[in-house]
Design an enzyme around this catalytic site. Structure first.
Site, PDB file in Angstrom:
ATOM      1  N   GLU A  41      78.082  60.775  67.798  1.00  0.00           N
ATOM      2  CA  GLU A  41      77.723  59.617  68.621  1.00  0.00           C
ATOM      3  C   GLU A  41      78.983  58.922  69.148  1.00  0.00           C
ATOM      4  OE1 GLU A  41      75.260  55.381  67.856  1.00  0.00           O
ATOM      5  OE2 GLU A  41      75.710  56.757  66.201  1.00  0.00           O
ATOM      6  N   LYS A 112      69.755  56.143  73.590  1.00  0.00           N
ATOM      7  CA  LYS A 112      69.304  55.750  72.253  1.00  0.00           C
ATOM      8  C   LYS A 112      68.200  54.699  72.337  1.00  0.00           C
ATOM      9  CE  LYS A 112      71.354  54.414  67.791  1.00  0.00           C
ATOM     10  NZ  LYS A 112      72.648  54.103  67.125  1.00  0.00           N
ATOM     11  N   CYS A 145      71.479  58.823  65.744  1.00  0.00           N
ATOM     12  CA  CYS A 145      71.682  58.005  64.552  1.00  0.00           C
ATOM     13  C   CYS A 145      70.417  57.268  64.081  1.00  0.00           C
ATOM     14  CB  CYS A 145      72.842  57.049  64.792  1.00  0.00           C
ATOM     15  SG  CYS A 145      73.571  56.394  63.268  1.00  0.00           S
TER      16      CYS A 145
END
Length: 276
Positions: A41, A112, A145
Site C-alpha cells: 500500500e 480503498k 489493508c
C-alpha cells in the site's frame, strides 16, 4: 499461475527511490517466473502523511505519474501483471489507491473503500466498488489493508467470481497480541480465503516511519486458507513466490456434495429486525 509478493520498506516522500525499489522487486520476481507481482500500500510515497498538502504533493494521476507509468512499462516489458499501491489524484480529490497493470498496457484502479484512522483526513472513501479484472489466468480483484477487516469486501469479490485477490497493505500492530502469536491480519486473511474459496496475495511493508511500526508478515494464501508462501518475517525485505492452480481453486469451492460457502448464503435470513 505463479504469484509473487514483494515485502519492502519504502522511503517516505522519495518517489524516485521507491520507483527504483519496486522496479528491482518486479524484475527479480519476473526472473523467477512470476505472472503476477503484488507490492504494498502507498509504496510509491510512504504512508504517514502529515497533511493533506503533503499527500497531494506525493499523489499522481493513474497512468500519468512517475510510479504508475513505470509499473505499466514494466508490466509490458516483462509480460507480468503488476499490482501496487499509490496516492491517486483526480482533480482536487485524493484516494488511497492501487493500480493493476496488464502486459497489454491496460490498467485498472481500485480506490480503498474503508479508510483507516487519519487516512480520512486526507483521502476520499473509494467510489469504484470492488472491480474484477479478467486476465488469461483468471479473475483478479484488489483491496487495500483495512478493507480486509470487512467480510463484505471479500464476499463482494467472491460473488463476482474472483479467483485471486491482490492486497497491497500497511499492517500495523494490534493491541493485545502476545509474543509469538500470528498477526491478526494474517489470521483474517487466511479466514477470508478459506470462507470464500479464493486465493489471497497480501504484500505488507516493514520498518518504522515517523514513529509508526509496520509488521511485515506478507503471505500468499491458497483457497484452503493455509499459506503457500509466508508469512514473511516481521522485519526485513522479502520476496515470496508460489504456484497457484486456479482450476483446482474453482473446483474446490464445493465442499463435498452438499456445501459451498458462497452458494449456501441465505440473504433472507440476514435481515436486521428492529430492536424490540
Amino acid at each position: 499461475m505463479r504469484v509473487a509478493v514483494g515485502q519492502v520498506e519504502p522511503a517516505f516522500g522519495d518517489v524516485d527511490a521507491n520507483v527504483a525499489l519496486t522496479e528491482s522487486v518486479i524484475r527479480e520476481a519476473a526472473a523467477k517466473g512470476a505472472d503476477v507481482v503484488v507490492l504494498p500500500e502507498l509504496v510509491s510515497s510512504g504512508y504517514m502523511m502529515a497533511s493533506r498538502d503533503e499527500a497531494f504533493g506525493l499523489a499522481e494521476v493513474a497512468g500519468a505519474g512517475p510510479a504508475t507509468i513505470a509499473w505499466k512499462s514494466l508490466a509490458t516489458e516483462l509480460g507480468v501483471i503488476v499490482v501496487a499501491g499509490f496516492p491517486e489524484r483526480e482533480g482536487s480529490r485524493l484516494f488511497n489507491a492501487a493500480i493493476l497493470c496488464l502486459p497489454d498496457g491496460q490498467h485498472t484502479v481500485y480506490r480503498k473503500v474503508h479508510l483507516w484512522d487519519e487516512e480520512a483526513l486526507f483521502f476520499e472513501p473509494g467510489d469504484l466498488g470492488f472491480p474484477i479484472v479478467d486476465t488469461r489466468f483468471g479473475r483478479l480483484g484488489m483491496m487495500i489493508c483495512y478493507d480486509g477487516w470487512f467480510p463484505e469486501s471479500y464476499r463482494a469479490l467472491a460473488l463476482q467470481g474472483v479467483d485471486l485477490v491482490c492486497v497491497p497493505t500497511n499492517w500495523v500492530p494490534i493491541p493485545g497480541q502476545a509474543v509469538g502469536q500470528p498477526g491478526m491480519a494474517t489470521i483474517l486473511t487466511m479466514g477470508a480465503a478459506h470462507a470464500n474459496g479464493i486465493v489471497v496475495a497480501a504484500a505488507d511493508r516493514v520498518g518504522v516511519e515517523r514513529g509508526q511500526e509496520f509488521i511485515g508478515q506478507s503471505l500468499i494464501v491458497s483457497h484452503t486458507g493455509w499459506p503457500v508462501a509466508g508469512p514473511a518475517p516481521a522485519t526485513g525485505s522479502a520476496l515470496l513466490v508460489a504456484d497457484i492452480d486456479l482450476a483446482a481453486t474453482r473446483r474446490s469451492r464445493a465442499w463435498g456434495a452438499f456445501n459451498n460457502p458462497v452458494r449456501d448464503r441465505r440473504p433472507e435470513a440476514y435481515r436486521l429486525d428492529p430492536v424490540r
